[in-house]
Design a protein around this motif. Structure first.
Motif, PDB file in Angstrom:
ATOM      1  N   GLY A 127       6.160  -6.292  -0.354  1.00  0.00           N
ATOM      2  CA  GLY A 127       7.155  -6.846   0.560  1.00  0.00           C
ATOM      3  C   GLY A 127       6.506  -7.424   1.792  1.00  0.00           C
ATOM      4  N   ASN A 179       6.399  -2.433  -5.204  1.00  0.00           N
ATOM      5  CA  ASN A 179       7.462  -3.293  -4.699  1.00  0.00           C
ATOM      6  C   ASN A 179       6.982  -4.034  -3.452  1.00  0.00           C
ATOM      7  OD1 ASN A 179       9.989  -4.477  -4.216  1.00  0.00           O
ATOM      8  ND2 ASN A 179      10.758  -2.662  -3.137  1.00  0.00           N
ATOM      9  N   TYR A 227      11.232   1.213  -0.643  1.00  0.00           N
ATOM     10  CA  TYR A 227      10.203   0.703   0.265  1.00  0.00           C
ATOM     11  C   TYR A 227       8.806   1.104  -0.242  1.00  0.00           C
ATOM     12  CZ  TYR A 227       7.213   0.670   4.425  1.00  0.00           C
ATOM     13  OH  TYR A 227       6.163   0.505   5.290  1.00  0.00           O
ATOM     14  N   ARG A 228       8.015   0.097  -0.666  1.00  0.00           N
ATOM     15  CA  ARG A 228       6.653   0.304  -1.211  1.00  0.00           C
ATOM     16  C   ARG A 228       6.637   1.398  -2.283  1.00  0.00           C
ATOM     17  NH1 ARG A 228       6.393  -3.505   1.683  1.00  0.00           N
ATOM     18  NH2 ARG A 228       4.612  -4.206   2.930  1.00  0.00           N
ATOM     19  N   GLU A 245      11.446  -8.395  -0.433  1.00  0.00           N
ATOM     20  CA  GLU A 245      10.648  -7.539  -1.310  1.00  0.00           C
ATOM     21  C   GLU A 245      10.673  -8.131  -2.705  1.00  0.00           C
ATOM     22  OE1 GLU A 245      11.031  -3.097   0.600  1.00  0.00           O
ATOM     23  OE2 GLU A 245      12.630  -3.729  -0.756  1.00  0.00           O
TER      24      GLU A 245
END
Ligand code: EPU
Length: 337
Positions: free
Chosen positions: A126, A124, A161-162, A131
């Motif tokens: 970003g 994902n 997140y990531r 993102e």
């Protein structure tokens, strides 16, 4: 179908680490992908995309399947939006530029991120307040065990997140073949409030920015902070920004008044790993052929012929030091192989 032997992977990983693929094949169609997966003599496979999020520490014995599926298609459009399908082997930044040239908005803040379209959903990607998940509609992925295609919706991907399902329970089970995005054709929503984008636009003397202007600003900022992998080998942020409890954060603030922190929930704070690394004195340090980038401490770099294992050792030393000083565990963002 041509399987090559003892191919250097140096041109295929942005860290520029020179390890060998004992056997290597470039995959240019889904048919070819299925055929190669049916070969009985190669039980172990290694999927290579843009090579931008990995640190290679040894030769690869498995069959390296380099995903080079190309093509961008407009699936549908109305007055306001367009649905675009991009194949996994398209270079991410070139795809972003193609969208901008067509005045399709949504990906401009993600300009200049290294890597390919097919690997972008895995972590994902970003940057600058956006993102991948914000424009993502779905992706088609080949299930390696059954050689069937499955469509993953945004919900199926469980982006974070990531992070995504492809780094968690579905890790290693699928090969992403293409990704569909929903982008705007007019009245684009611009995201210029993050960090230095608005400052950069002022420097550029732009008052009413277009999506191209935002992209140009992002490119300028990235070029000033992040090394160009074509010149200095690197994999972007080597570590993820750690998320700690608010309680732990307030405790740290007693000793480190200037520690930055961004709330992610009522009880949790995200701390920039770059700040922690800078505070420990590693920023800009060079150890022969490798080191920590001068302008962004989160980025480890290969100045020449560094070995992956040297960079791995450095990353462990940094993790250990941060644990000792701040009692925070920082996790690698890149995959170490
Ligand atoms: N900071 C320092 N020293 C440094 C670097 C950062 O003190 O050397 C502190 C500063 O307080 C700064 C704050 O960290 O204000 C944030 O820095 P920056 O805006 O550069 O962002 P980041 O958190 O270090 C993240 C992403 C980057 C992305 C930028 C911009 C991660 C792991 N990294 O970095 O992503 O480009 O935000 O959105 O989330 C990547 O994933 O490869 C990558 C480059």
């Amino acid at each position: 179908m041509q399987i090559k032997h003892n191919i250097s992977l140096k041109p295929y990983n942005t860290f520029g680490i020179d390890v060998l693929a004992k056997q290597y094949i470039s995959i240019e169609s889904i048919e070819e992908l299925k055929q190669v997966l049916s070969l009985n003599e190669y039980p172990d496979i290694f999927i290579l995309g843009g090579g931008s999020n990995m640190l290679l520490t040894k030769d690869i014995e498995a069959l390296v399947m380099h995903i080079n599926l190309k093509g961008i298609t407009i699936l549908s459009e109305d007055e306001d939006f367009v649905l675009i399908k991009a194949n996994a082997g398209e270079n991410w930044h070139e795809f972003v530029l193609w969208c901008l040239n067509n005045n399709f908005g949504g990906l401009e803040n993600l300009s200049l991120i290294p890597g390919n379209v097919g690997t972008a959903p895995i972590q994902n990607i970003g940057a600058y307040g956006i993102e991948l998940k914000d424009s993502f509609v779905s992706c088609n992925a080949l299930h390696i065990a059954t050689k069937t295609i499955r469509t993953f919706t945004k919900e199926d991907c469980r982006f974070d997140y990531r992070n995504s399902v492809f780094k968690q329970e579905e890790k290693g089970k699928y090969i992403i073949c293409n990704v569909t995005f929903k982008l705007s054709k007019k009245n684009h929503t611009l995201h210029t409030s993050y960090g230095s984008i608005s400052d950069q636009l002022s420097v550029m003397k732009i008052e009413c920015p277009t999506i191209q202007d935002v992209s140009n600003a992002v490119i300028k900022i990235r070029q000033s902070k992040l090394p160009d992998p074509k010149k200095i080998g690197n994999s972007g942020s080597f570590f993820k920004n750690p998320i700690i409890t608010k309680k732990a954060y307030l405790k740290l603030k007693e000793n480190f008044q200037d520690i930055p922190g961004y709330p992610v929930s009522e009880t949790e704070i995200k701390v920039p790993a770059g700040w922690l690394i800078e505070k420990t004195g590693f920023k800009g340090k060079q150890f022969g052929t490798y080191g920590v980038h001068k302008a962004q401490a989160l980025v480890l770099v290969n100045y020449g012929n560094a070995k992956g294992s040297d960079i791995l050792e450095l990353s462990k030393l940094i993790q250990h030091t941060i644990k000792l000083i701040f009692n925070i565990s920082i996790e690698a963002e890149v995959n170490v192989l």
